[in-house]
Design a protein around this motif. Structure first.
Motif, PDB file in Angstrom:
ATOM      1  N   VAL A 331      88.866  46.748  47.007  1.00 43.61           N
ATOM      2  CA  VAL A 331      87.531  46.578  47.062  1.00 43.61           C
ATOM      3  C   VAL A 331      86.340  46.493  45.838  1.00 43.61           C
ATOM      4  CG1 VAL A 331      86.024  49.321  46.925  1.00 43.61           C
ATOM      5  CG2 VAL A 331      87.836  48.817  48.572  1.00 43.61           C
ATOM      6  N   GLU A 332      85.459  46.058  46.462  1.00 46.52           N
ATOM      7  CA  GLU A 332      84.324  45.204  45.124  1.00 46.52           C
ATOM      8  C   GLU A 332      83.131  46.219  45.730  1.00 46.52           C
ATOM      9  OE1 GLU A 332      83.203  41.418  46.051  1.00 46.52           O
ATOM     10  OE2 GLU A 332      85.499  40.464  46.139  1.00 46.52           O
ATOM     11  N   ILE A 333      83.542  46.693  44.117  1.00 45.88           N
ATOM     12  CA  ILE A 333      82.251  48.197  43.917  1.00 45.88           C
ATOM     13  C   ILE A 333      81.319  47.157  43.272  1.00 45.88           C
ATOM     14  CG2 ILE A 333      81.846  50.658  42.999  1.00 45.88           C
ATOM     15  CD1 ILE A 333      84.942  51.003  42.743  1.00 45.88           C
ATOM     16  N   SER A 334      79.969  47.581  43.374  1.00 45.32           N
ATOM     17  CA  SER A 334      78.692  46.981  42.173  1.00 45.32           C
ATOM     18  C   SER A 334      77.298  47.600  41.920  1.00 45.32           C
ATOM     19  CB  SER A 334      78.011  45.676  43.730  1.00 45.32           C
ATOM     20  OG  SER A 334      78.831  44.740  43.470  1.00 45.32           O
ATOM     21  N   VAL A 335      77.442  47.381  40.983  1.00 48.38           N
ATOM     22  CA  VAL A 335      76.388  48.209  40.514  1.00 48.38           C
ATOM     23  C   VAL A 335      74.699  47.048  39.827  1.00 48.38           C
ATOM     24  CG1 VAL A 335      75.311  49.969  38.286  1.00 48.38           C
ATOM     25  CG2 VAL A 335      77.063  49.968  39.725  1.00 48.38           C
ATOM     26  N   LYS A 336      73.620  47.228  40.562  1.00 52.48           N
ATOM     27  CA  LYS A 336      72.732  46.224  40.887  1.00 52.48           C
ATOM     28  C   LYS A 336      71.371  46.746  40.392  1.00 52.48           C
ATOM     29  CE  LYS A 336      72.200  44.136  44.593  1.00 52.48           C
ATOM     30  NZ  LYS A 336      72.168  43.385  45.804  1.00 52.48           N
ATOM     31  N   ASP A 337      70.647  46.233  39.756  1.00 51.62           N
ATOM     32  CA  ASP A 337      69.935  46.129  38.635  1.00 51.62           C
ATOM     33  C   ASP A 337      68.523  45.625  39.185  1.00 51.62           C
ATOM     34  OD1 ASP A 337      69.238  44.898  35.951  1.00 51.62           O
ATOM     35  OD2 ASP A 337      70.999  46.619  35.417  1.00 51.62           O
ATOM     36  N   SER A 338      67.520  45.799  38.748  1.00 47.51           N
ATOM     37  CA  SER A 338      66.034  44.845  39.351  1.00 47.51           C
ATOM     38  C   SER A 338      65.599  45.115  37.658  1.00 47.51           C
ATOM     39  CB  SER A 338      64.895  45.012  39.966  1.00 47.51           C
ATOM     40  OG  SER A 338      64.868  46.467  39.434  1.00 47.51           O
ATOM     41  N   GLY A 339      66.963  44.619  36.623  1.00 46.81           N
ATOM     42  CA  GLY A 339      66.076  45.364  35.389  1.00 46.81           C
ATOM     43  C   GLY A 339      65.286  43.782  34.612  1.00 46.81           C
ATOM     44  N   LEU A 340      65.889  44.181  32.977  1.00 46.48           N
ATOM     45  CA  LEU A 340      65.662  42.958  32.476  1.00 46.48           C
ATOM     46  C   LEU A 340      66.847  41.928  32.086  1.00 46.48           C
ATOM     47  CD1 LEU A 340      65.150  45.251  29.047  1.00 46.48           C
ATOM     48  CD2 LEU A 340      63.262  44.176  30.549  1.00 46.48           C
ATOM     49  N   GLY A 341      67.547  42.171  32.692  1.00 43.27           N
ATOM     50  CA  GLY A 341      68.644  40.774  32.614  1.00 43.27           C
ATOM     51  C   GLY A 341      69.248  39.892  31.332  1.00 43.27           C
ATOM     52  N   MET A 342      70.336  39.396  31.313  1.00 39.22           N
ATOM     53  CA  MET A 342      70.460  39.316  30.107  1.00 39.22           C
ATOM     54  C   MET A 342      70.944  37.809  30.108  1.00 39.22           C
ATOM     55  SD  MET A 342      73.815  42.005  29.421  1.00 39.22           S
ATOM     56  CE  MET A 342      74.178  41.723  31.721  1.00 39.22           C
ATOM     57  N   THR A 343      70.583  36.933  28.623  1.00 34.54           N
ATOM     58  CA  THR A 343      71.187  36.426  28.158  1.00 34.54           C
ATOM     59  C   THR A 343      73.027  35.567  28.118  1.00 34.54           C
ATOM     60  OG1 THR A 343      71.145  36.545  26.252  1.00 34.54           O
ATOM     61  CG2 THR A 343      68.797  35.622  26.907  1.00 34.54           C
ATOM     62  N   ASP A 344      73.151  33.887  28.082  1.00 40.00           N
ATOM     63  CA  ASP A 344      74.285  33.916  27.966  1.00 40.00           C
ATOM     64  C   ASP A 344      74.858  34.945  26.800  1.00 40.00           C
ATOM     65  OD1 ASP A 344      74.378  32.894  30.913  1.00 40.00           O
ATOM     66  OD2 ASP A 344      74.204  30.601  29.361  1.00 40.00           O
ATOM     67  N   GLU A 345      74.597  34.602  26.115  1.00 42.46           N
ATOM     68  CA  GLU A 345      74.600  34.929  24.745  1.00 42.46           C
ATOM     69  C   GLU A 345      75.366  37.121  24.594  1.00 42.46           C
ATOM     70  OE1 GLU A 345      72.039  32.875  24.591  1.00 42.46           O
ATOM     71  OE2 GLU A 345      73.134  31.126  23.928  1.00 42.46           O
ATOM     72  N   GLN A 346      73.805  37.131  25.247  1.00 42.68           N
ATOM     73  CA  GLN A 346      74.304  38.776  25.513  1.00 42.68           C
ATOM     74  C   GLN A 346      75.647  39.043  26.335  1.00 42.68           C
ATOM     75  OE1 GLN A 346      70.850  39.672  26.501  1.00 42.68           O
ATOM     76  NE2 GLN A 346      69.329  40.157  24.545  1.00 42.68           N
ATOM     77  N   ILE A 347      75.887  38.131  27.882  1.00 42.42           N
ATOM     78  CA  ILE A 347      77.057  38.374  28.046  1.00 42.42           C
ATOM     79  C   ILE A 347      78.635  38.169  27.436  1.00 42.42           C
ATOM     80  CG2 ILE A 347      78.514  37.213  30.367  1.00 42.42           C
ATOM     81  CD1 ILE A 347      75.323  37.538  31.490  1.00 42.42           C
ATOM     82  N   GLN A 348      78.471  37.740  26.625  1.00 39.48           N
ATOM     83  CA  GLN A 348      79.408  36.838  25.544  1.00 39.48           C
ATOM     84  C   GLN A 348      79.824  38.115  25.086  1.00 39.48           C
ATOM     85  OE1 GLN A 348      81.558  34.725  26.314  1.00 39.48           O
ATOM     86  NE2 GLN A 348      80.579  34.120  27.711  1.00 39.48           N
TER      87      GLN A 348
END
Length: 423
Positions: A331-348
């Motif tokens: 089962v794939e559960i997703s939590v999706k928002d329309s917010g600020l998003g992130m840079t690649d550095e923040q994701i890391q």
């Protein structure tokens, strides 16, 4: 029987040589090699041999390099020599046995001396043997100096063992303190959102009760009861996490409808969504079932939805979706928002357990930056995978993949590991 000398890189059981490794066997500061080399120079001997009990290798120093000898068939022969005495030289009754043993593994041994290595409490650690092909026996002065140096070496070794033990205990205590700090940080992070609603509505009852009719009071009372119950359940999940950090967590997976926990999370965070003028949409189908620990996964979903609300715009256009779909045995559960998003550095940096404040939310909310560490830990304990996709300024989607059956699909989990962009 000729001995086979192995280079250190050929010795495949080095991990079992705990004492030797503690002496820097594989480092530039190799105290073991220095010990053998000094003994050779002290006695002007050709070869030095060192053995520690319970280690699979004897250490051989002849010439410029330290080498290893498989101790499987050799150490027993040496052990029998050290029944009572700590020194075997040319005066000892077992001297001829020592020479015969060394001759059986080397060539033309003419002289030798062996010293029993003991801890200060007289327990045995091992032995050191020096030998070569010279005919003149080692002098009494040489053997006395050898014994004195070995005694000093054992005292230094005991100090090093005690230091290493204290260092390990210190590191364990430091890790425990960090774990406690993380626990309190996560509690403050996870309980802040539901308490917004509890404090807000209780303030209305305390200060504006005269403006409310019975129906409104009843609605507020029901909300306070439901939110208190949900918050208590969340606190239990956090306590479980604390036990997991201490190695005491009991994993209790059950079959349950996924919507059961998404409804709990939606109720907990409904007030926060209303305050920020964000639409929180629970689109999980009631028929989807998973096999996981309910408490853990409730905490995971609460963290993910809370973060989505935290970083979504408050201008009325913001939306947060909770979705799920079945894929094969997962089962794939997703939590999706329309917010600020992130840079690649923040994701890391997302899942790194650092005790620093995270970015402020769109309404100035603060966090400890540890909620996602909790999520990753719980998801992995439930044989799942967590991943994230985001683009700066265009929102973020967290995806959690969980098994749907008691015997979770190894293939499915592995496939999603390959597909997911984990951090």
């Amino acid at each position: 029987m000729a001995i086979q000398l192995l280079e250190l890189q050929q010795a495949d059981k080095l991990s079992a040589c705990k004492i030797s490794l503690s002496l820097g066997l594989s480092s530039e500061q190799n105290l073991l090699e220095q010990f053998l080399q000094f003994n050779r120079q002290l006695l002007q001997a050709g070869t030095a041999l060192l053995a520690f009990h319970q280690e699979p290798y004897l250490w051989h120093r002849c010439g410029e390099r330290l080498k290893a000898i498989d101790a499987t068939t050799l150490s027993k022969g040496l052990n029998t020599l050290f029944m009572n005495d700590d020194l075997i030289d040319h005066h000892h009754t077992q001297y001829h046995v020592l020479i015969e043993f060394l001759t059986s593994i080397a060539v033309n041994v003419q002289r030798a001396v062996a010293v029993h290595l003991r801890h200060p409490d007289q327990s045995s650690l091992g032995y050191v043997v020096l030998f070569d092909q010279q005919t003149q026996a080692f002098s009494e002065q040489q053997t006395q100096l050898l014994q004195i140096y070995c005694d000093n070496f054992m005292q230094q070794l005991e100090l090093k063992f005690n230091h290493d033990q204290l260092k390990e205990l210190y590191e364990q205590e430091a890790a425990l303190n960090i774990s406690k700090t993380k626990f309190f940080s996560v509690i403050s992070h996870d309980l802040r959102a539901p308490f917004h609603g509890l404090l807000g509505f209780s303030e209305i009852l305390a200060k504006e009760r005269h403006t409310l009719d019975e129906s409104s009071i009843q609605d507020i009372a029901e909300y306070l009861h439901d939110t208190s119950q949900s918050t208590y359940n969340l606190l239990e999940s956090l306590l479980h996490w604390a036990m997991a950090e201490g190695g005491r967590l009991v994993y209790h997976p059950v079959h349950f409808r996924l919507r059961q926990i998404t409804e709990i999370v939606s109720e907990i965070l409904k007030t926060l969504a209303l305050q920020k003028n964000i639409q929180l949409v629970n689109e999980v189908d009631d028929s989807i079932r998973v096999y996981a620990d309910m408490n853990m996964m409730t905490s995971v979903m609460q963290n993910l939805v809370s973060n989505a609300l935290k970083f979504t715009d408050v201008d009325g256009s913001g939306k947060v979706f909770i979705q799920a779909q079945q894929q094969d045995d997962c089962v794939e559960i997703s939590v999706k928002d329309s917010g600020l998003g992130m840079t690649d550095e923040q994701i890391q940096e997302l899942f790194q357990p650092r005790l620093t404040l995270s970015m402020k939310g769109t309404a100035g909310e603060k966090g400890a930056g540890l909620g996602l560490v909790l999520c990753k830990r719980f998801v992995e304990m439930n044989h799942g995978v967590i991943s994230v996709s985001s683009k700066h300024g265009e929102g973020t989607t967290f995806q959690v993949t969980l098994p749907i059956a008691a015997q979770y699909s190894e293939n499915c989990t592995e496939a999603h590991k390959n597909q997911a962009k984990l951090v």
